[in-house]
Design a protein around this motif. Structure first.
Motif, PDB file in Angstrom:
ATOM      1  N   GLY A  67      96.732  57.170   9.593  1.00 10.44           N
ATOM      2  CA  GLY A  67      96.306  56.734  10.919  1.00 10.44           C
ATOM      3  C   GLY A  67      97.448  56.194  11.764  1.00 10.44           C
ATOM      4  O   GLY A  67      98.400  55.604  11.245  1.00 10.44           O
ATOM      5  N   TRP A  68      97.340  56.456  13.072  1.00 13.01           N
ATOM      6  CA  TRP A  68      98.308  55.945  14.045  1.00 13.01           C
ATOM      7  C   TRP A  68      99.741  56.412  13.735  1.00 13.01           C
ATOM      8  O   TRP A  68     100.711  55.703  13.953  1.00 13.01           O
ATOM      9  CB  TRP A  68      98.244  54.419  14.117  1.00 13.01           C
ATOM     10  CG  TRP A  68      96.879  53.964  14.508  1.00 13.01           C
ATOM     11  CD1 TRP A  68      96.367  53.861  15.774  1.00 13.01           C
ATOM     12  CD2 TRP A  68      95.818  53.612  13.618  1.00 13.01           C
ATOM     13  NE1 TRP A  68      95.057  53.467  15.721  1.00 13.01           N
ATOM     14  CE2 TRP A  68      94.683  53.294  14.419  1.00 13.01           C
ATOM     15  CE3 TRP A  68      95.713  53.528  12.222  1.00 13.01           C
ATOM     16  CZ2 TRP A  68      93.473  52.907  13.867  1.00 13.01           C
ATOM     17  CZ3 TRP A  68      94.506  53.147  11.672  1.00 13.01           C
ATOM     18  CH2 TRP A  68      93.401  52.839  12.489  1.00 13.01           C
ATOM     19  N   GLY A  69      99.828  57.632  13.211  1.00  9.96           N
ATOM     20  CA  GLY A  69     101.123  58.248  12.951  1.00  9.96           C
ATOM     21  C   GLY A  69     101.808  57.807  11.675  1.00  9.96           C
ATOM     22  O   GLY A  69     102.924  58.249  11.375  1.00  9.96           O
ATOM     23  N   ALA A  70     101.156  56.940  10.912  1.00  8.56           N
ATOM     24  CA  ALA A  70     101.801  56.386   9.713  1.00  8.56           C
ATOM     25  C   ALA A  70     101.855  57.414   8.588  1.00  8.56           C
ATOM     26  O   ALA A  70     101.168  58.438   8.601  1.00  8.56           O
ATOM     27  CB  ALA A  70     101.050  55.142   9.244  1.00  8.56           C
ATOM     28  N   ALA A  71     102.674  57.099   7.595  1.00 14.14           N
ATOM     29  CA  ALA A  71     102.778  57.932   6.401  1.00 14.14           C
ATOM     30  C   ALA A  71     102.673  57.035   5.179  1.00 14.14           C
ATOM     31  O   ALA A  71     103.592  56.961   4.363  1.00 14.14           O
ATOM     32  CB  ALA A  71     104.083  58.714   6.400  1.00 14.14           C
ATOM     33  N   GLN A  72     101.517  56.346   5.049  1.00 12.90           N
ATOM     34  CA  GLN A  72     101.312  55.478   3.893  1.00 12.90           C
ATOM     35  C   GLN A  72     100.812  56.296   2.706  1.00 12.90           C
ATOM     36  O   GLN A  72     100.417  57.459   2.832  1.00 12.90           O
ATOM     37  CB  GLN A  72     100.296  54.387   4.222  1.00 12.90           C
ATOM     38  CG  GLN A  72     100.695  53.443   5.346  1.00 12.90           C
ATOM     39  CD  GLN A  72      99.766  52.252   5.418  1.00 12.90           C
ATOM     40  OE1 GLN A  72      99.878  51.303   4.628  1.00 12.90           O
ATOM     41  NE2 GLN A  72      98.848  52.281   6.371  1.00 12.90           N
ATOM     42  N   SER A  73     100.790  55.657   1.553  1.00 13.37           N
ATOM     43  CA  SER A  73     100.275  56.311   0.358  1.00 13.37           C
ATOM     44  C   SER A  73      98.801  56.639   0.547  1.00 13.37           C
ATOM     45  O   SER A  73      98.037  55.819   1.065  1.00 13.37           O
ATOM     46  CB  SER A  73     100.446  55.395  -0.865  1.00 13.37           C
ATOM     47  OG  SER A  73      99.738  55.931  -1.974  1.00 13.37           O
ATOM     48  N   PRO A  74      98.347  57.831   0.118  1.00 14.60           N
ATOM     49  CA  PRO A  74      96.921  58.162   0.239  1.00 14.60           C
ATOM     50  C   PRO A  74      96.052  57.360  -0.721  1.00 14.60           C
ATOM     51  O   PRO A  74      94.827  57.384  -0.599  1.00 14.60           O
ATOM     52  CB  PRO A  74      96.884  59.656  -0.095  1.00 14.60           C
ATOM     53  CG  PRO A  74      98.087  59.887  -0.943  1.00 14.60           C
ATOM     54  CD  PRO A  74      99.138  58.944  -0.429  1.00 14.60           C
ATOM     55  N   MET A  75      96.684  56.661  -1.667  1.00 15.92           N
ATOM     56  CA  MET A  75      95.937  55.915  -2.684  1.00 15.92           C
ATOM     57  C   MET A  75      96.346  54.448  -2.607  1.00 15.92           C
ATOM     58  O   MET A  75      97.387  54.051  -3.136  1.00 15.92           O
ATOM     59  CB  MET A  75      96.229  56.500  -4.069  1.00 15.92           C
ATOM     60  CG  MET A  75      95.820  57.968  -4.182  1.00 15.92           C
ATOM     61  SD  MET A  75      96.384  58.804  -5.686  1.00 15.92           S
ATOM     62  CE  MET A  75      98.139  59.007  -5.352  1.00 15.92           C
ATOM     63  N   PRO A  76      95.556  53.607  -1.925  1.00 15.07           N
ATOM     64  CA  PRO A  76      95.996  52.240  -1.633  1.00 15.07           C
ATOM     65  C   PRO A  76      95.997  51.288  -2.811  1.00 15.07           C
ATOM     66  O   PRO A  76      96.473  50.163  -2.669  1.00 15.07           O
ATOM     67  CB  PRO A  76      94.982  51.771  -0.584  1.00 15.07           C
ATOM     68  CG  PRO A  76      93.746  52.551  -0.893  1.00 15.07           C
ATOM     69  CD  PRO A  76      94.241  53.899  -1.334  1.00 15.07           C
ATOM     70  N   CYS A  77      95.477  51.713  -3.977  1.00 17.02           N
ATOM     71  CA  CYS A  77      95.352  50.756  -5.079  1.00 17.02           C
ATOM     72  C   CYS A  77      96.273  51.052  -6.259  1.00 17.02           C
ATOM     73  O   CYS A  77      96.209  50.344  -7.267  1.00 17.02           O
ATOM     74  CB  CYS A  77      93.900  50.706  -5.569  1.00 17.02           C
ATOM     75  SG  CYS A  77      93.340  52.250  -6.301  1.00 17.02           S
ATOM     76  N   VAL A 134      91.923  56.413 -14.991  1.00 11.79           N
ATOM     77  CA  VAL A 134      92.078  57.066 -13.693  1.00 11.79           C
ATOM     78  C   VAL A 134      91.612  56.113 -12.596  1.00 11.79           C
ATOM     79  O   VAL A 134      90.457  55.702 -12.559  1.00 11.79           O
ATOM     80  CB  VAL A 134      91.255  58.369 -13.638  1.00 11.79           C
ATOM     81  CG1 VAL A 134      91.378  59.012 -12.262  1.00 11.79           C
ATOM     82  CG2 VAL A 134      91.717  59.337 -14.726  1.00 11.79           C
ATOM     83  N   LEU A 135      92.531  55.780 -11.674  1.00 11.05           N
ATOM     84  CA  LEU A 135      92.214  54.839 -10.597  1.00 11.05           C
ATOM     85  C   LEU A 135      92.557  55.403  -9.219  1.00 11.05           C
ATOM     86  O   LEU A 135      92.476  54.682  -8.219  1.00 11.05           O
ATOM     87  CB  LEU A 135      92.974  53.530 -10.797  1.00 11.05           C
ATOM     88  CG  LEU A 135      92.613  52.703 -12.037  1.00 11.05           C
ATOM     89  CD1 LEU A 135      93.541  51.504 -12.150  1.00 11.05           C
ATOM     90  CD2 LEU A 135      91.160  52.247 -11.990  1.00 11.05           C
ATOM     91  N   THR A 136      92.899  56.672  -9.146  1.00  7.49           N
ATOM     92  CA  THR A 136      93.444  57.218  -7.903  1.00  7.49           C
ATOM     93  C   THR A 136      92.419  57.394  -6.790  1.00  7.49           C
ATOM     94  O   THR A 136      92.781  57.491  -5.634  1.00  7.49           O
ATOM     95  CB  THR A 136      94.103  58.578  -8.177  1.00  7.49           C
ATOM     96  OG1 THR A 136      93.189  59.399  -8.934  1.00  7.49           O
ATOM     97  CG2 THR A 136      95.386  58.411  -8.969  1.00  7.49           C
ATOM     98  N   GLY A 137      91.135  57.437  -7.093  1.00  7.61           N
ATOM     99  CA  GLY A 137      90.142  57.708  -6.060  1.00  7.61           C
ATOM    100  C   GLY A 137      89.619  56.474  -5.364  1.00  7.61           C
ATOM    101  O   GLY A 137      88.423  56.382  -5.071  1.00  7.61           O
ATOM    102  N   CYS A 138      90.470  55.536  -5.040  1.00  2.00           N
ATOM    103  CA  CYS A 138      90.003  54.257  -4.486  1.00  2.00           C
ATOM    104  C   CYS A 138      90.035  54.264  -2.957  1.00  2.00           C
ATOM    105  O   CYS A 138      90.767  55.032  -2.333  1.00  2.00           O
ATOM    106  CB  CYS A 138      90.853  53.106  -5.014  1.00  2.00           C
ATOM    107  SG  CYS A 138      92.602  53.259  -4.606  1.00  2.00           S
ATOM    108  N   SER A 139      89.230  53.391  -2.384  1.00  6.97           N
ATOM    109  CA  SER A 139      89.222  53.158  -0.937  1.00  6.97           C
ATOM    110  C   SER A 139      89.302  51.655  -0.696  1.00  6.97           C
ATOM    111  O   SER A 139      88.884  50.854  -1.536  1.00  6.97           O
ATOM    112  CB  SER A 139      87.943  53.703  -0.307  1.00  6.97           C
ATOM    113  OG  SER A 139      87.831  55.094  -0.510  1.00  6.97           O
ATOM    114  N   LEU A 140      89.809  51.283   0.479  1.00  7.76           N
ATOM    115  CA  LEU A 140      90.018  49.873   0.778  1.00  7.76           C
ATOM    116  C   LEU A 140      89.656  49.592   2.233  1.00  7.76           C
ATOM    117  O   LEU A 140      89.859  50.433   3.114  1.00  7.76           O
ATOM    118  CB  LEU A 140      91.470  49.488   0.496  1.00  7.76           C
ATOM    119  CG  LEU A 140      91.881  48.041   0.771  1.00  7.76           C
ATOM    120  CD1 LEU A 140      92.815  47.522  -0.321  1.00  7.76           C
ATOM    121  CD2 LEU A 140      92.572  47.921   2.141  1.00  7.76           C
ATOM    122  N   ALA A 141      89.105  48.410   2.469  1.00  6.99           N
ATOM    123  CA  ALA A 141      88.819  47.961   3.832  1.00  6.99           C
ATOM    124  C   ALA A 141      88.920  46.452   3.884  1.00  6.99           C
ATOM    125  O   ALA A 141      88.724  45.762   2.876  1.00  6.99           O
ATOM    126  CB  ALA A 141      87.427  48.407   4.274  1.00  6.99           C
TER     127      ALA A 141
END
Length: 202
Positions: A136-146, A114-121
């Motif tokens: 953010g800023w109106g985007a519709a990116q994936s909620p899971m960046p990894c 399970v890798l879905t709970g990731c955060s990125l900066a």
């Protein structure tokens, strides 16, 4: 003729408890302070697994599963590059004085992890973090960046008929930063205080 014997005063009867009271209070304060320090320590990125630019990080951690147990995070991560975005994510509108950078990552893990709970900066030379914000800023990116958006692998709301996550995959989340900020590294984490710190090419 009756004889009256004075009973010991309250202070005399409880003198040992009174002597012990400051010690008990001090111990309670120390214990509370330890809990506060533990909570404070665990609410930020403090234990990096650091790799140089172009190298692959091997990251291993057990994270709380929210049900009283833990889950393993066993993954390999490589930063392929951080660059200017040529095409913004759908519906993203950049505020004045900002720009968007694309973080290209390659990851490998067992499809059952399970890798879905990731955060990125991303970070600059001063260590200032600029976090990934899926909406953010109106985007519709994936909620899971990894993980791949279409095949994220096992997670709480997974459909049993979903295709398994590949053993190796690439993602390219987009992060908004102020103009003039130079990205020096990328942080990826599942549960603080541990994280992967990937140095960017200069």
């Amino acid at each position: 003729m009756s004889t009256t014997t004075d009973s010991p005063s309250w202070w005399r009867r409880n003198r040992w408890a009174l002597v012990a009271l400051p010690v008990a209070l001090a111990l309670a304060l120390v214990a509370a302070g330890d809990r506060v320090r533990t909570l404070w320590w665990e609410q930020d990125l403090r234990r990096p697994t650091t790799v140089a630019a172009g190298e692959t990080a091997e990251f291993h951690q057990r994270v709380y599963d929210g049900d009283g147990g833990t889950l393993p995070v066993d993954v390999e991560v490589r930063l392929d590059g951080v660059g200017e975005v040529t095409t913004l994510p759908e519906d993203m509108e950049l505020p004045a004085g900002t720009r968007a950078v694309q973080v290209d990552l390659t990851l490998s893990a067992d499809p059952d992890v399970v890798l879905t709970g990731c955060s990125l900066a991303v970070r600059d030379a001063a260590g200032t973090r600029y976090g990934y914000d899926a909406g953010g800023w109106g985007a519709a990116q994936s909620p899971m960046p990894c993980v791949p958006e279409d095949t994220p692998g096992p997670w709480a709301f997974a459909d049993p008929d979903d295709l398994p996550r590949p053993a190796t995959w690439s993602v390219s989340p987009v992060v908004v930063v102020p103009d003039g900020v130079e990205i020096t590294d990328v942080a990826l984490w599942w549960q603080m205080p541990r994280y992967v710190l990937l140095q960017a090419s200069s």
